[in-house]
Motif scaffolding. Sequence first.
Motif, PDB file in Angstrom:
ATOM      1  N   CYS A   1       0.846  -1.200   0.000  1.00  0.00           N
ATOM      2  CA  CYS A   1       0.000   0.000   0.000  1.00  0.00           C
ATOM      3  C   CYS A   1       0.885   1.256   0.000  1.00  0.00           C
ATOM      4  O   CYS A   1       1.814   1.369   0.800  1.00  0.00           O
ATOM      5  CB  CYS A   1      -0.895  -0.020   1.230  1.00  0.00           C
ATOM      6  SG  CYS A   1      -1.658   1.556   1.588  1.00  0.00           S
TER       7      CYS A   1
ATOM      8  N   CYS B   1       0.427   3.336   3.613  1.00  0.00           N
ATOM      9  CA  CYS B   1       1.048   2.991   4.891  1.00  0.00           C
ATOM     10  C   CYS B   1       2.271   2.103   4.740  1.00  0.00           C
ATOM     11  O   CYS B   1       2.965   1.820   5.712  1.00  0.00           O
ATOM     12  CB  CYS B   1       0.021   2.301   5.796  1.00  0.00           C
ATOM     13  SG  CYS B   1      -0.598   0.762   5.095  1.00  0.00           S
TER      14      CYS B   1
ATOM     15  N   CYS C   1      -6.538  -1.853   1.187  1.00  0.00           N
ATOM     16  CA  CYS C   1      -5.845  -1.762   2.472  1.00  0.00           C
ATOM     17  C   CYS C   1      -6.860  -1.529   3.596  1.00  0.00           C
ATOM     18  O   CYS C   1      -7.688  -0.631   3.500  1.00  0.00           O
ATOM     19  CB  CYS C   1      -4.835  -0.612   2.416  1.00  0.00           C
ATOM     20  SG  CYS C   1      -3.985  -0.343   3.970  1.00  0.00           S
TER      21      CYS C   1
ATOM     22  N   CYS D   1      -6.056   2.183   4.811  1.00  0.00           N
ATOM     23  CA  CYS D   1      -6.106   3.350   3.920  1.00  0.00           C
ATOM     24  C   CYS D   1      -7.220   3.267   2.878  1.00  0.00           C
ATOM     25  O   CYS D   1      -7.391   4.211   2.108  1.00  0.00           O
ATOM     26  CB  CYS D   1      -4.768   3.529   3.210  1.00  0.00           C
ATOM     27  SG  CYS D   1      -3.349   3.334   4.271  1.00  0.00           S
TER      28      CYS D   1
HETATM   29 ZN   LIG Z   1      -2.388   1.390   3.725  1.00  0.00          ZN
END
Ligand SMILES: [Zn+2]
Length: 413
Positions: free
Chosen positions: A42, A45, A81, A84
């Motif tokens: 991702c 993050c 994710c 996120c």
């Molecule tokens: Zn993420």
Amino acid sequence: MQVKTILNRVHRIKGFVYEHARFVDERIEVKLRPRKRSRPVCSGCGRRGSGYDTLGERRFAFVPLWAIAVDLVYAMRRVDCPRCGVTVEQVPWGNGKRPVTRAYAVFLARWARRLSWKEVATIFQTSWESVYRSVTWVVEYGLQHRTLEGITAIGVDEIQFQKGHRYLTVVYQINAGCRRLLWVGSDRTTKTLLRFFKMLGSERTTAMQFICSDMWQPYLKVIAKKAAGALHILDRFHIVARLNKALDEIRAAEAKQMARDGYEPVLKRSRWCFLKREENLTDPQRVKLDDLLRYDLKSVRGYLLKESFQVFWEYASPYWAGRFLDGWCKRAMRSRLEPIKKVARSVRGHRELILNWFRAKKEFSSGIVEGMNNKIKLTIRKAYGYRELKVAEIAIYHALGQLPEPELTHEFC
Ligand SMILES: [Zn+2]
């Protein structure tokens, strides 16, 4: 041997596989795909998540091979994710949305340290903009990853930027083992230098032992306030430069006056006779100087005062150096030469800071700062596109910051 084999040798990417290479429109195109069952990272993050879907193909410029442009072509995945939401994956060879691989960015940035940015762009058939962005990325990486530990001696100086009164403030580390540019900022106000100390942090500022600078008042003020524990040394180079400037003013004014009054132009072509150190004069200059010294001229009196100041730097003890300084200032103040008197007043006003040079055992000569300043001026001059301050700052960090580079598996240049 296939291009794929070479790429696996010099630029292996964990979790990804090179597929076939093709020759398209005078470019080499190499497809990349993720290894089976590998999970995308991702970009929000930095953690792995499960795949969501796959986007269209994107190109990433790679280091050219035999002067043929190379593109890595890859269809980006999206990540589902849990933290996120749905994001585009982060790929290890690129950075953000830039269509350039890290390897190529470092490659361009390295060449940009050797040649002007414009030349780099021309040679590698890319745009100036692309070179600039690559350098910026490498510099930003370097600033984030450099260490600021163990700095105990710094030099602060100003540099004129372009014509007119625009300045940059530069701060160097001048420790014996590590000399580099630490910081550059626009302007030369108290605020400018305060920004440096803010970046450095109070703990490192407290650890500072020596600070060299010129007599620029805003710097003196900030250093006294922020780094009172350090020995503040006024730079030898700047004092000599000011004396030379004063002498030059006297000579120019006097030459003009003599011409106006109809005297023989004895001062013509005398500039360097007065400004150079005596041991550096050429034979004709020495003859000319000997001749000039016979005249009762302001320039001659100024010259003798300037020359007599040289002895100052030979002292070992701050006490006797101070005694000499007082005597010299007294003579200078009686000289009736206004530019020299101005220097003398300023020297008197900064007596203790100047004597700190002796207290620091002459360890921090201004030669270091002067040398780096010259390199900066060269950096700015060498580049045609540095009209913007932001660009000049990046270029200066790049040339003198000794910044760490992103690590690559292969040295491409
Ligand atoms: Zn993420």
